[in-house]
Design a protein around this motif. Structure first.
Motif, short mmCIF file in Angstrom:
data_model
loop_
_atom_site.label_atom_id
_atom_site.label_comp_id
_atom_site.label_asym_id
_atom_site.label_seq_id
_atom_site.Cartn_x
_atom_site.Cartn_y
_atom_site.Cartn_z
N MET A 145 101.27 -89.79 96.49
CA MET A 145 100.23 -90.32 97.36
C MET A 145 100.19 -91.84 97.27
O MET A 145 100.16 -92.54 98.29
N ALA A 186 103.30 -93.34 98.98
CA ALA A 186 103.32 -93.20 100.44
C ALA A 186 102.40 -94.20 101.13
O ALA A 186 102.66 -94.62 102.26
N PHE A 187 101.32 -94.58 100.45
CA PHE A 187 100.36 -95.48 101.09
C PHE A 187 100.52 -96.95 100.68
O PHE A 187 99.96 -97.82 101.33
N ARG A 217 107.80 -96.30 101.73
CA ARG A 217 107.29 -96.13 103.10
C ARG A 217 108.41 -96.34 104.13
O ARG A 217 108.48 -95.62 105.13
N ASP A 255 103.51 -92.05 109.59
CA ASP A 255 102.11 -91.75 109.92
C ASP A 255 101.80 -90.26 109.76
O ASP A 255 100.80 -89.89 109.15
N THR A 296 103.48 -88.12 107.96
CA THR A 296 103.64 -87.77 106.55
C THR A 296 102.39 -88.12 105.76
O THR A 296 101.92 -87.32 104.94
N MET A 297 101.83 -89.30 105.99
CA MET A 297 100.62 -89.70 105.27
C MET A 297 99.46 -88.77 105.58
O MET A 297 98.68 -88.40 104.69
N ARG A 298 99.34 -88.37 106.84
CA ARG A 298 98.23 -87.49 107.22
C ARG A 298 98.38 -86.11 106.59
O ARG A 298 97.39 -85.52 106.12
N SER A 316 94.38 -99.31 100.30
CA SER A 316 94.99 -98.97 101.59
C SER A 316 93.94 -98.71 102.68
O SER A 316 93.15 -97.77 102.57
N GLU A 345 94.83 -97.71 105.61
CA GLU A 345 95.30 -96.47 106.24
C GLU A 345 94.72 -95.26 105.53
O GLU A 345 94.30 -94.29 106.17
N PHE A 346 94.71 -95.30 104.19
CA PHE A 346 94.13 -94.18 103.45
C PHE A 346 92.65 -94.04 103.77
O PHE A 346 92.16 -92.92 103.96
#
Length: 328
Positions: A194, A197-198, A204, A211, A213-215, A245, A247-248
């Motif tokens: 985790m 990835a972020f 990354r 995108d 994959t992160m979700r 992050s 995004e997180f």
């Protein structure tokens, strides 16, 4: 083999009974020493007891291959389960959690550390509180068995990794160690999928559909966290990701959940090129807990490129320590 040794004091047993002066003790135990500062010694024992309880309560039965059972009320493991996993006496371990004036050998502390899956910092803390010298400093008590390490090696050149449900990377083979970045070069606290990835640029960049994959990862993480929502390690990782992050923060606020599943993975490796891999997860025990995640090539081009990557990792392993398989 157990060795009976007399205690030099009268003590109350785990069930509230008073133990006779010559109650038996487990192997490797030593008789209590006379502390030069009784109040400091009592404070140290109390801290040790509280630390052991906190570590025991954070481990789920599934993490160590034990059935949960319908009537379990204890958070985490029971005392007798820790004693069984460490092959130490139940009474002796109970007395440790009750802050009794007893002392145990480094061998017993090592067994307890392994049963509680302590990381290096926690293991060092345990030995410091017990006033003992760690016979194997730097040891990580991940519970990764020799058989699992051998399986990871045998899967070469296919990438393979052992993860827990928090996405911590517990062990990996040489190909996985070079698949998305150089895992050997990362600090231990960053070896979490985790987190990588972020936050990790090279990791990354290697993922084709980052995108999505992160979700998916965040959704799997949230589904797993439902059983660990109050555990400090899980909360600490969420807090760290939230701070690091944007995004997180956005994805986490959506409260998405998803069941684990096998799927096609597409990677861009800077030296061997594009890789199309099918991922498969295998539980390592009778109950869900740590899993072995392997990647198999979808086509012959990917297979050839994995062999190149494995050869590169092998050359690197021969020229420097640690060896190709790493347990963290």
């Amino acid at each position: 083999m157990t060795v009976d040794m007399p205690l030099t004091q009268t003590a109350t047993g785990p069930d509230g009974d008073t133990a006779p002066r010559h109650a038996t003790a487990p192997p490797h135990a030593t008789t209590p020493r006379h502390a030069t500062t009784p109040s400091d010694d009592a404070a140290r024992r109390a801290e040790l007891a509280a630390f052991l309880r906190s570590r025991r309560e954070r481990i789920t039965p599934e993490q160590v291959g034990l059935p949960r059972g319908a009537r379990r009320r204890t958070p985490g493991l029971r005392r007798e389960e820790v004693a069984h996993l460490g092959a130490v006496g139940v009474t002796w371990y109970t007395w440790l959690e009750q802050a009794r004036d007893i002392h145990v050998s480094p061998q017993v502390l090592d067994a307890v550390a392994r049963a509680l899956l302590l990381d290096r910092a926690e293991r060092s803390h345990l030995f410091a509180l017990a006033g003992a010298i760690d016979p194997t400093p730097g040891t990580e008590c991940t519970g990764v068995t020799r058989e699992l390490r051998q399986m990871l090696r045998q899967l070469e050149p296919f990438p393979a990794v052992l993860q827990n449900s928090r996405f911590d990377i517990l062990a990996y083979n040489a190909t996985y160690g070079r698949l998305m970045c150089d895992l050997d070069a990362l600090p231990e606290e960053d070896r979490n999928c985790m987190w990588l990835a972020f936050t990790h640029p090279e990791w990354r960049a290697s993922v084709v559909d980052l995108d999505a994959t992160m979700r998916v990862m965040a959704a799997k993480f949230r589904a797993s966290m439902a059983e660990h929502v109050a555990e400090p390690a899980w909360k600490a990782l969420v807090a760290r990701l939230t701070e690091a992050s944007a995004e997180f923060r956005e994805i986490w606020a959506q409260h998405e959940v998803i069941r684990p599943m096998s799927s096609l993975k597409l990677f861009r490796h800077p030296r061997v090129g594009a890789l199309q891999l099918s991922s498969t997860s295998l539980w390592t025990g009778p109950n869900p807990g740590p899993k072995l995640l392997s990647y198999t090539p979808v086509d012959e081009v990917t297979r050839e490129r994995l062999e190149q990557l494995a050869a590169e990792a092998a050359r690197s392993a021969r020229s420097a320590e640690p060896p190709a398989l790493v347990t963290v």
